[in-house]
Structure formats: structure tokens, C-alpha cells
Design an enzyme around this catalytic site. Structure first.
Site, PDB file in Angstrom:
ATOM      1  N   TYR A 185      27.966  22.877  80.959  1.00  0.00           N
ATOM      2  CA  TYR A 185      28.129  21.425  81.101  1.00  0.00           C
ATOM      3  C   TYR A 185      26.771  20.757  81.372  1.00  0.00           C
ATOM      4  CZ  TYR A 185      30.153  17.056  82.963  1.00  0.00           C
ATOM      5  OH  TYR A 185      30.486  15.746  83.195  1.00  0.00           O
ATOM      6  N   ILE A 239      33.126  10.938  89.974  1.00  0.00           N
ATOM      7  CA  ILE A 239      33.989   9.780  89.745  1.00  0.00           C
ATOM      8  C   ILE A 239      35.444  10.235  89.785  1.00  0.00           C
ATOM      9  CG2 ILE A 239      34.487   7.883  88.122  1.00  0.00           C
ATOM     10  CD1 ILE A 239      31.516   7.990  89.165  1.00  0.00           C
ATOM     11  N   ALA A 250      23.819  21.841  80.623  1.00  0.00           N
ATOM     12  CA  ALA A 250      22.987  21.904  79.411  1.00  0.00           C
ATOM     13  C   ALA A 250      23.407  20.817  78.429  1.00  0.00           C
ATOM     14  CB  ALA A 250      23.103  23.284  78.766  1.00  0.00           C
ATOM     15  N   ASP A 284      38.736  14.856  66.746  1.00  0.00           N
ATOM     16  CA  ASP A 284      37.994  15.754  67.622  1.00  0.00           C
ATOM     17  C   ASP A 284      36.510  15.491  67.370  1.00  0.00           C
ATOM     18  OD1 ASP A 284      36.606  17.839  68.750  1.00  0.00           O
ATOM     19  OD2 ASP A 284      37.922  19.418  67.966  1.00  0.00           O
ATOM     20  N   VAL A 285      35.804  14.980  68.384  1.00  0.00           N
ATOM     21  CA  VAL A 285      34.410  14.572  68.149  1.00  0.00           C
ATOM     22  C   VAL A 285      33.497  15.741  67.771  1.00  0.00           C
ATOM     23  CG1 VAL A 285      34.455  12.450  69.534  1.00  0.00           C
ATOM     24  CG2 VAL A 285      33.809  14.629  70.619  1.00  0.00           C
ATOM     25  N   LYS A 311      24.824  17.957  79.119  1.00  0.00           N
ATOM     26  CA  LYS A 311      24.513  16.618  79.644  1.00  0.00           C
ATOM     27  C   LYS A 311      23.004  16.365  79.678  1.00  0.00           C
ATOM     28  CE  LYS A 311      28.723  15.264  80.173  1.00  0.00           C
ATOM     29  NZ  LYS A 311      29.252  14.160  79.357  1.00  0.00           N
TER      30      LYS A 311
HETATM   31  P1  NAP Z   1      38.808  12.821  81.519  1.00  0.00           P
HETATM   32  O1  NAP Z   1      39.565  11.946  82.456  1.00  0.00           O
HETATM   33  O2  NAP Z   1      39.063  14.284  81.516  1.00  0.00           O
HETATM   34  O3  NAP Z   1      39.011  12.242  80.018  1.00  0.00           O
HETATM   35  C1  NAP Z   1      38.415  12.897  78.948  1.00  0.00           C
HETATM   36  C2  NAP Z   1      38.551  12.070  77.691  1.00  0.00           C
HETATM   37  O4  NAP Z   1      37.863  12.750  76.627  1.00  0.00           O
HETATM   38  C3  NAP Z   1      39.990  11.884  77.244  1.00  0.00           C
HETATM   39  O5  NAP Z   1      40.099  10.594  76.699  1.00  0.00           O
HETATM   40  C4  NAP Z   1      40.158  12.954  76.167  1.00  0.00           C
HETATM   41  O6  NAP Z   1      41.124  12.614  75.182  1.00  0.00           O
HETATM   42  C5  NAP Z   1      38.762  12.916  75.541  1.00  0.00           C
HETATM   43  N1  NAP Z   1      38.432  14.134  74.823  1.00  0.00           N
HETATM   44  C6  NAP Z   1      38.376  15.415  75.267  1.00  0.00           C
HETATM   45  N2  NAP Z   1      38.010  16.262  74.273  1.00  0.00           N
HETATM   46  C7  NAP Z   1      37.832  15.490  73.163  1.00  0.00           C
HETATM   47  C8  NAP Z   1      37.457  15.763  71.830  1.00  0.00           C
HETATM   48  N3  NAP Z   1      37.184  17.009  71.426  1.00  0.00           N
HETATM   49  N4  NAP Z   1      37.374  14.725  70.957  1.00  0.00           N
HETATM   50  C9  NAP Z   1      37.658  13.466  71.345  1.00  0.00           C
HETATM   51  N5  NAP Z   1      38.018  13.143  72.604  1.00  0.00           N
HETATM   52  C10 NAP Z   1      38.104  14.146  73.495  1.00  0.00           C
HETATM   53  O7  NAP Z   1      37.228  12.665  81.731  1.00  0.00           O
HETATM   54  P2  NAP Z   1      36.385  11.580  82.550  1.00  0.00           P
HETATM   55  O8  NAP Z   1      36.245  12.064  83.936  1.00  0.00           O
HETATM   56  O9  NAP Z   1      36.886  10.220  82.277  1.00  0.00           O
HETATM   57  O10 NAP Z   1      34.949  11.793  81.853  1.00  0.00           O
HETATM   58  C11 NAP Z   1      34.477  10.975  80.807  1.00  0.00           C
HETATM   59  C12 NAP Z   1      33.022  11.330  80.542  1.00  0.00           C
HETATM   60  O11 NAP Z   1      32.256  11.134  81.734  1.00  0.00           O
HETATM   61  C13 NAP Z   1      32.798  12.795  80.142  1.00  0.00           C
HETATM   62  O12 NAP Z   1      31.765  12.879  79.197  1.00  0.00           O
HETATM   63  C14 NAP Z   1      32.358  13.430  81.440  1.00  0.00           C
HETATM   64  O13 NAP Z   1      31.600  14.587  81.218  1.00  0.00           O
HETATM   65  C15 NAP Z   1      31.553  12.308  82.058  1.00  0.00           C
HETATM   66  N6  NAP Z   1      31.387  12.401  83.490  1.00  0.00           N
HETATM   67  C16 NAP Z   1      32.470  12.415  84.310  1.00  0.00           C
HETATM   68  C17 NAP Z   1      32.264  12.510  85.684  1.00  0.00           C
HETATM   69  C18 NAP Z   1      33.403  12.517  86.663  1.00  0.00           C
HETATM   70  O14 NAP Z   1      33.147  12.751  87.850  1.00  0.00           O
HETATM   71  N7  NAP Z   1      34.627  12.278  86.255  1.00  0.00           N
HETATM   72  C19 NAP Z   1      30.965  12.595  86.192  1.00  0.00           C
HETATM   73  C20 NAP Z   1      29.888  12.583  85.325  1.00  0.00           C
HETATM   74  C21 NAP Z   1      30.111  12.481  83.963  1.00  0.00           C
HETATM   75  P3  NAP Z   1      42.707  12.978  75.333  1.00  0.00           P
HETATM   76  O15 NAP Z   1      43.280  11.962  76.297  1.00  0.00           O
HETATM   77  O16 NAP Z   1      43.241  12.850  73.965  1.00  0.00           O
HETATM   78  O17 NAP Z   1      42.765  14.377  75.894  1.00  0.00           O
END
Ligand code: NAP
Length: 246
Positions: A154, A187, A156, A62-63, A158
Site C-alpha cells: 500500500y 479517516i 509503495a 475496474d480501474v 501511495k
Molecule cells: P473505501 O471506503 O474502502 O471505498 C473504496 C472505494 O473504491 C469504493 O468506492 C470501491 O467501490 C472502490 N474500488 C475498490 N476497488 C476498485 C476497483 N478495482 N475499481 C474501481 N473502484 C474500486 O475506501 P476509502 O477509505 O474511502 O478510501 C478512498 C481512497 O482514500 C483510497 O485510495 C484509500 O487508499 C485512500 N485513503 C484512505 C484513508 C482512510 O483512512 N480511509 C487514508 C488515506 C488514504 P465499490 O463500492 O464498488 O466496492
């Protein structure tokens, strides 16, 4: 044969993190994938990465927990002996209007998204500075730049990543450790799968390219900033958002 470089991607089990892990694997890096759940999906991701003829391991941590981060980095170094690239990608949302947002949901999002970035950057940059080489890429968001109703916590976290990255870049530049951030737009991943079709249509209308992005499009940007070919970009925030913010 020259030893392979190593990239550690937090939240690399699925979504954007998985695409980033695959991109670095295709470029010949050995990969450390981190997730919080040790899911079947994460194990499948490891197999997919390994099919690129590189080594990959899955480390659960857990980060937001400093001790777990330390243990993870220790195990990564025991396995590969080095970490060249850290991608701070793990992140969550817990959306609500401020009036309805609980203190717990504020703290949770800050502790994973922002403190997780602090934890991992502090631990890994110490190793990078000793080796006089490192690339840190942290995943922020358009929401951290422009704000978004319903996402005070969120946004804050980011926005915090952006200030953190710029400060880190100034601290580490003299040791050849470069730190940059990416601000993705919307995304297609599990995180946005919960949005209704109407919300998605409204979002698409605000994007000059008229569509949501793919995880691979973020991965290409992460490699651009985190790969060895980047030798002169640091402290920057790269918007990858189909033109949403200009
Ligand atoms: P996602 O599909 O929900 O995947 C989240 C990932 O984070 C999973 O691998 C999950 O691991 C891991 N995770 C969650 N809590 C954690 C913790 N406490 N410690 C370690 N790992 C943890 O998210 P995503 O859409 O790919 O997003 C990835 C990043 O991009 C995030 O920082 C998000 O805020 C950012 N982002 C996303 C979007 C978008 O539109 N999707 C836009 C802007 C920014 P598990 O598989 O083990 O649960």
C-alpha cells in the site's frame, strides 16, 4: 445557461470518494461515479448526488483494467460531452508484514491503486489537453510519505502516486491541466472500520488533533485542488491528517 462542469470520481460509491462526489455536486458539477461492484449503496449514492439538482451516473469499471477504463470514459463523454475533473480515489488495502505478504497481494494493491491512477489519468488527460482545461486530484496517503509496518504494498502504491503526480503536473501544465495529490491521515470509512478500538486509540494518540478525520474533510481539500478556483497550484501533495506529518 452555461453548461455544467463534470467531475469523474473513481471509487465514488462510498467513503471518501462519495464525500468528494457530493462536494462537487453541491458546487454545481455533474458527476460520474465509478465503482467496481454496482452495489445498492452505489445506487443510493447516485440518488443522494441527484438531490443536489445535478445529473449523476454510475459507471462500473475496474480501474486496474485499461480497457474497462477506456469504456467508462467513452460512456461518460457520451453522456456529458466533457470531463473537467478526474479524482483518482479508488483504492484497496491488503495488509501484511513483508515476510507474509504474497506476490498476489502486492500486485493487486499496486494494480488498483497505482496502475488504476495511470490508466485513468492517461485516458482522461488526453481529453483535457485538447480542451486546454483539466484538474486531476489523486488520493495518496500519509503512509505513502512516512511508510507503515504491514503496508509495504500500500505504501509503495501511495508513494508511487506522489511521483506520478509530480511528473504529470510537469507534463500537463502548459495545457492548463493541473495535477495534485492529497495525503489523508486516518479517516473514518469502511477501510478503517476494521481497525480495533485499541488500534484506533493508539492512532488518535499520534494525531495532534487527537481524532480521526472525516471523509468530508478530505472532500473539502479535493475541491480546493480540483475546483475551477484553483488556477495556480500544481504538482503538490496536500497532507490532510490532523497534523500527523509536519
Ligand atoms: P473505501 O471506503 O474502502 O471505498 C473504496 C472505494 O473504491 C469504493 O468506492 C470501491 O467501490 C472502490 N474500488 C475498490 N476497488 C476498485 C476497483 N478495482 N475499481 C474501481 N473502484 C474500486 O475506501 P476509502 O477509505 O474511502 O478510501 C478512498 C481512497 O482514500 C483510497 O485510495 C484509500 O487508499 C485512500 N485513503 C484512505 C484513508 C482512510 O483512512 N480511509 C487514508 C488515506 C488514504 P465499490 O463500492 O464498488 O466496492
Amino acid at each position: 445557461m452555461e453548461e455544467r462542469r463534470v467531475a469523474l470520481i473513481t471509487g465514488g460509491s462510498r467513503g471518501i470518494g462519495k464525500a468528494i462526489a457530493l462536494k462537487f455536486a453541491k458546487e454545481g458539477y455533474n458527476i460520474v461515479v465509478n465503482g467496481v461492484s454496482n452495489s445498492e449503496e452505489a445506487k443510493e449514492t447516485i440518488k443522494e448526488i441527484q438531490s443536489n439538482n445535478v445529473e449523476a451516473i454510475l459507471l462500473k469499471a475496474d480501474v486496474s483494467n485499461y480497457n474497462e477504463c477506456e469504456e467508462m470514459v467513452k460512456q461518460a463523454v457520451e453522456k456529458f460531452g466533457r470531463i473537467d475533473v478526474l479524482v483518482n480515489n479508488a483504492g484497496i488495502t491488503k495488509d501484511n508484514l513483508l515476510m507474509r505478504m504474497s506476490e498476489e497481494d502486492f500486485d493487486k494493491v499496486i494494480s488498483i491503486n497505482l496502475k488504476g491512477t495511470f490508466n485513468m489519468s492517461k485516458i482522461v488527460s488526453a481529453l483535457m489537453m485538447k480542451r486546454r482545461y483539466g484538474r486531476i486530484v489523486s488520493i495518496s496517503s500519509v503512509v505513502g510519505v512516512a511508510g507503515n509496518a504491514g503496508q509495504c504494498n500500500y505504501a509503495a502504491s501511495k508513494a508511487g502516486i506522489i511521483g506520478f503526480t509530480k511528473s504529470l503536473a510537469k507534463e500537463l501544465a502548459s495545457r492548463n491541466v493541473l495535477a495534485n495529490a492529497i495525503a489523508p491521515g486516518f479517516i473514518n470509512t469502511d477501510m478503517t472500520a476494521v481497525l480495533s478500538d485499541t488500534v484506533k486509540e493508539n492512532i488518535n494518540n499520534q494525531i495532534p488533533l487527537k481524532r480521526m478525520g472525516t471523509a468530508e474533510e478530505i472532500a473539502n481539500a479535493a475541491y480546493f485542488l480540483g475546483g475551477a478556483e484553483n488556477t495556480y497550484i500544481t504538482g503538490q501533495v496536500l497532507n490532510v491528517d490532523g497534523g500527523m506529518l509536519m
